[in-house]
Write an enzyme that holds these catalytic residues in place. Sequence first.
Site, PDB file in Angstrom:
ATOM      1  CB  SER A  62      -0.916   0.002   1.381  1.00  0.00           C
ATOM      2  OG  SER A  62      -1.741   0.961   0.990  1.00  0.00           O
ATOM      3  CG  ASP A  80       7.264   5.222 -11.974  1.00  0.00           C
ATOM      4  OD1 ASP A  80       8.090   3.997 -12.159  1.00  0.00           O
ATOM      5  OD2 ASP A  80       6.167   5.139 -12.219  1.00  0.00           O
ATOM      6  CE  LYS A  84      -5.146  -2.264   0.668  1.00  0.00           C
ATOM      7  NZ  LYS A  84      -5.685  -0.595   0.898  1.00  0.00           N
TER       8      LYS A  84
END
Length: 436
Positions: free
Chosen positions: A299, A310, A324
């Site tokens: 999460s 990224d 998740k």
Amino acid sequence: MKLKTQNLLLILTGLLLGLSISIGHGVFAEREAAVNLPVEELRAFTDVFGRIKNDYVEDVNDRDLLENAIRGMLTGLDPHSAYLDREQFKELQVGTSGEFGGLGIEVGMEDGFVKVIAPIDDTPAQRAGVQAGDLIIRLDDTPVKGMTLNEAVKIMRGKPGTTIVLTIVRSGVDAPLKITVTRDIITVKSVRSRMLEDGYGYVRISQFQSRTADSLLQAVEDLKKENKGPLKGLVLDLRNNPGGVLNGAVAVSDAFLRKGLIVYTEGRVSDSRLRFNATPSDVLDDAPMVVLVNQGSASASEIVAGALQDQRRAIIMGSQTFGKGSVQTILPLSSGSAVKLTTARYYTPSGRSIQAEGIVPDIRLEDLKVEALEAAFDPVKESSLSRHLMNGNEEAKPAEQKDKDGEKESLAQRDYHLYEALNMLRGLVLQREMMR
């Protein structure tokens, strides 16, 4: 009795139809499409309700029946949507504050059993040896199969000082394990830090709370003071971090990013479509970073790892994360209860969905245990030879340097992944220095 039941069913049907119409006009009005009511399914529902009221072996309270129906609607959607009664709603509010009673594990459901997402640092469960990925099949002598997650959690919490025996199935272990855990008040300190060696800091985030970002910033400042200057590099440890508050994850990511997207969410309604961007500051002044993750990273910790990966701000090391990537919204109800409803999915800056995929590390690390080998005799070196020529600079490597070498070896034995992360940081720093 039948007349009373029929009247109740008529009222119930009317309420359900009214609720459906209300939801259709309120939440989905932007679609400008007529809501098709599932009349046949509603008729089946009221039929089952009536059969239970008339024919079940014991009298059943209407409120219990309706609450169970609501629970069924939500648990049938996904593992994270749920109905929270008043007590459970209060427990959820207490849990996000950082102090609560229990064992100290983040759990979910898998194949009817309780799955350990991650044990929380310095809690009874972690000290007893519970690991991420464990499947709990019995609580004391009670089988978990057939329980709801809320029922299992309620049993595990209990009174501080009491014990519970967890029967666990663990991957790679043939027979089930029995682990005795003593319940305690769980006070979560979400951020811990220390210096690994001169210039290289370490920050561990065990869970994301509302003040985690403030604690992180303070920890980095303390490391700079201890180092008597800027850090050369930092290891951010998110292993076995089960997640937590979204804003905490966004703020932690922002602490290391000067610009760009951190995370965005996509759902069916406009309120669930959010974008979070970084502000122009970096607490490390662009010093290299390594982020450690594993299958217990879930999460909010996946949001941080995905954003830093990224944006090419950090090297991600470890194993693939939990996956998740859904957003749960708590919707309080007038009765004092609440609905926890999945309303959106998380996406990393490049558009990757975290849900059921997780974050794949840049460098995978196997779960290895490093042990020191004791040689039968010391290897022969030039310095071992009788009457060897002196170096002429005997003070170049003081005694404390040997101690540092020993510390490196012991770190590899204690925490192989952290040892590899530190080696990676050293390499990144060396590369920067060579390019200047």
